[in-house]
Motif scaffolding. Sequence first.
Motif, PDB file in Angstrom:
ATOM      1  N   HIS A  28       0.813  -1.219   0.000  1.00  0.00           N
ATOM      2  CA  HIS A  28       0.000   0.000   0.000  1.00  0.00           C
ATOM      3  C   HIS A  28       0.850   1.275   0.000  1.00  0.00           C
ATOM      4  O   HIS A  28       0.341   2.354  -0.266  1.00  0.00           O
ATOM      5  CB  HIS A  28      -0.945  -0.008   1.211  1.00  0.00           C
ATOM      6  N   LEU A  29       2.131   1.188   0.272  1.00  0.00           N
ATOM      7  CA  LEU A  29       3.007   2.353   0.295  1.00  0.00           C
ATOM      8  C   LEU A  29       3.727   2.565  -1.034  1.00  0.00           C
ATOM      9  O   LEU A  29       4.611   3.418  -1.128  1.00  0.00           O
ATOM     10  CB  LEU A  29       4.051   2.199   1.418  1.00  0.00           C
ATOM     11  N   LYS A  30       3.366   1.826  -2.047  1.00  0.00           N
ATOM     12  CA  LYS A  30       4.034   1.899  -3.329  1.00  0.00           C
ATOM     13  C   LYS A  30       3.879   3.289  -3.945  1.00  0.00           C
ATOM     14  O   LYS A  30       2.818   3.889  -3.914  1.00  0.00           O
ATOM     15  CB  LYS A  30       3.423   0.851  -4.269  1.00  0.00           C
ATOM     16  N   LYS A  31       5.007   3.796  -4.506  1.00  0.00           N
ATOM     17  CA  LYS A  31       5.009   5.125  -5.139  1.00  0.00           C
ATOM     18  C   LYS A  31       4.229   5.078  -6.423  1.00  0.00           C
ATOM     19  O   LYS A  31       4.295   4.120  -7.172  1.00  0.00           O
ATOM     20  CB  LYS A  31       6.434   5.552  -5.464  1.00  0.00           C
ATOM     21  N   THR A  32       3.522   6.152  -6.680  1.00  0.00           N
ATOM     22  CA  THR A  32       2.856   6.289  -7.971  1.00  0.00           C
ATOM     23  C   THR A  32       3.609   7.334  -8.793  1.00  0.00           C
ATOM     24  O   THR A  32       3.827   8.454  -8.351  1.00  0.00           O
ATOM     25  CB  THR A  32       1.387   6.726  -7.805  1.00  0.00           C
TER      26      THR A  32
END
Length: 86
Positions: A81-85
């Motif tokens: 859920h902390l993945k960079k966009t």
Amino acid sequence: MKDGIHPNYREVCFQDLSNGFKFVTRSCAPTRESIKMEDGRELPLIKLETTSETHPFYTGTQKSVDNLGGRVEKFRNKFAHLKKTA
């Protein structure tokens, strides 16, 4: 063989406290209790918490702790859920 250097092996009854399973083997372990066997013999008694009758390894009830994948997969799932966009 030299006299006086070998332990005094004798028949001893081992009893599993969780299910009452008993088996007789030779041992030199000290005991305070004795038990009357079905065949009439009086044997020293050693009480055990677990034996091959109740231990998960021997009974086949051992559970696998790591069944959700490897360490890397667990890390990725935890922080997905902390993945960079970009």
